[in-house]
Design a protein around this motif. Sequence first.
Motif, PDB file in Angstrom:
ATOM      1  N   LEU A 279      62.623  36.254  40.687  1.00 20.30           N
ATOM      2  CA  LEU A 279      64.149  36.967  41.156  1.00 20.30           C
ATOM      3  C   LEU A 279      64.368  37.357  40.819  1.00 20.30           C
ATOM      4  CD1 LEU A 279      65.175  36.596  43.952  1.00 20.30           C
ATOM      5  CD2 LEU A 279      66.293  34.876  43.084  1.00 20.30           C
ATOM      6  N   GLY A 280      64.869  37.501  39.557  1.00 17.94           N
ATOM      7  CA  GLY A 280      65.661  38.674  38.357  1.00 17.94           C
ATOM      8  C   GLY A 280      65.082  39.631  38.780  1.00 17.94           C
TER       9      GLY A 280
ATOM     10  N   ALA B 139      61.843  44.168  47.573  1.00 15.80           N
ATOM     11  CA  ALA B 139      63.075  43.226  48.548  1.00 15.80           C
ATOM     12  C   ALA B 139      61.668  41.736  50.213  1.00 15.80           C
ATOM     13  CB  ALA B 139      63.077  44.384  50.169  1.00 15.80           C
ATOM     14  N   ALA B 140      60.272  41.926  49.721  1.00 11.36           N
ATOM     15  CA  ALA B 140      59.648  41.855  50.506  1.00 11.36           C
ATOM     16  C   ALA B 140      60.024  40.164  48.802  1.00 11.36           C
ATOM     17  CB  ALA B 140      58.499  41.547  50.594  1.00 11.36           C
ATOM     18  N   ALA B 141      58.821  40.711  47.613  1.00 13.06           N
ATOM     19  CA  ALA B 141      59.680  39.579  46.704  1.00 13.06           C
ATOM     20  C   ALA B 141      60.467  39.313  46.797  1.00 13.06           C
ATOM     21  CB  ALA B 141      59.022  40.735  45.627  1.00 13.06           C
ATOM     22  N   ARG B 142      61.246  39.302  46.730  1.00  9.56           N
ATOM     23  CA  ARG B 142      62.366  38.922  47.309  1.00  9.56           C
ATOM     24  C   ARG B 142      63.250  37.935  47.624  1.00  9.56           C
ATOM     25  NH1 ARG B 142      67.070  42.623  49.547  1.00  9.56           N
ATOM     26  NH2 ARG B 142      66.137  42.096  50.918  1.00  9.56           N
TER      27      ARG B 142
ATOM     28  N   ILE C  84      52.038  35.745  44.570  1.00 13.88           N
ATOM     29  CA  ILE C  84      51.937  36.270  46.401  1.00 13.88           C
ATOM     30  C   ILE C  84      53.936  37.452  45.688  1.00 13.88           C
ATOM     31  CG2 ILE C  84      52.698  36.682  48.641  1.00 13.88           C
ATOM     32  CD1 ILE C  84      51.585  33.837  49.086  1.00 13.88           C
ATOM     33  N   ALA C  85      54.072  36.497  45.740  1.00 17.23           N
ATOM     34  CA  ALA C  85      55.521  37.414  45.260  1.00 17.23           C
ATOM     35  C   ALA C  85      55.560  38.603  44.069  1.00 17.23           C
ATOM     36  CB  ALA C  85      56.592  36.652  45.029  1.00 17.23           C
ATOM     37  N   ARG C  86      54.998  38.514  43.286  1.00 13.76           N
ATOM     38  CA  ARG C  86      54.374  38.945  42.113  1.00 13.76           C
ATOM     39  C   ARG C  86      53.953  39.906  42.327  1.00 13.76           C
ATOM     40  NH1 ARG C  86      53.118  35.234  37.797  1.00 13.76           N
ATOM     41  NH2 ARG C  86      54.930  35.042  37.131  1.00 13.76           N
ATOM     42  N   ILE C  87      52.566  40.488  43.606  1.00 15.26           N
ATOM     43  CA  ILE C  87      51.917  40.993  43.893  1.00 15.26           C
ATOM     44  C   ILE C  87      52.547  42.317  44.337  1.00 15.26           C
ATOM     45  CG2 ILE C  87      49.912  41.590  45.492  1.00 15.26           C
ATOM     46  CD1 ILE C  87      48.946  40.459  43.036  1.00 15.26           C
ATOM     47  N   LYS C  88      53.181  41.308  45.723  1.00  9.03           N
ATOM     48  CA  LYS C  88      54.526  42.150  46.636  1.00  9.03           C
ATOM     49  C   LYS C  88      55.515  43.462  45.952  1.00  9.03           C
ATOM     50  CE  LYS C  88      53.613  40.681  50.939  1.00  9.03           C
ATOM     51  NZ  LYS C  88      53.720  41.600  52.088  1.00  9.03           N
ATOM     52  N   LEU C  89      55.850  42.467  44.185  1.00  8.88           N
ATOM     53  CA  LEU C  89      56.918  43.576  43.495  1.00  8.88           C
ATOM     54  C   LEU C  89      56.457  43.921  43.544  1.00  8.88           C
ATOM     55  CD1 LEU C  89      59.801  44.446  42.385  1.00  8.88           C
ATOM     56  CD2 LEU C  89      59.035  42.281  40.514  1.00  8.88           C
TER      57      LEU C  89
END
Length: 219
Positions: A174-175, A152-155, A141-146
């Motif tokens: 995160l990096g 910011a949402a991914a972070r 999910i975080a990868r998609i957000k990025l």
Amino acid sequence: MAELRTEEEQIEAIKNWWKENGRSLLLAIAVAVAAVFGWQGWQKRQDAQATNASITYQELVDSALALRSAPDAGAQRATAEHLSETLKNDYSSSGYAVLGALLMAKVNVDASDLDKALSELVWAEENAQEPEMKQLAQLRIARIKLAQGDAAAARDLLKSANATYFTAAYEELLGDAFVALGDVAQARKAYDSALSVATPQAKAVLQMKRDDLAQGDES
């Protein structure tokens, strides 16, 4: 005669006991038998459910593989979506439904439909029983957000997650999010954390990202 009377008394006592307790005993036996057969029936239904879920998932895998060689095949995509929905609706507690959602997310990423991919991953994260599957869904999910430009949402998602699994991947992503946000110091910290737990194969790419940050500082 005394022995005969004793035997008659014993028989009469048994008869009296049976009148008082026989019905309860028969009921208890009936309940125990029903419980045994009920458990066996439940076990058979569970086994059948697991088998059917496995077969459906394998059909989904086959359909997804076919889509990789013909990504624009509308009928094949419809088949994959139908199989995925069947897993969700009929076998949601089997574990195969979550695997199917993760697979369909990959199919949608390959088709550049990030919104659909995100929807599949959210479902997987919400329905996963195993913590590693839940964390894998969160990571993606975080990868998609990025990829959608919402660093910011991914972070925030990555920082709030309890990444007991896939720790190196969490820290690396995160990096990446911090790099996208222009926070070099935090990006360096995240990459260093990832390097400390990464496999030897993954360290090469991570080190390149870390070195790029240093070159950026020099410029």
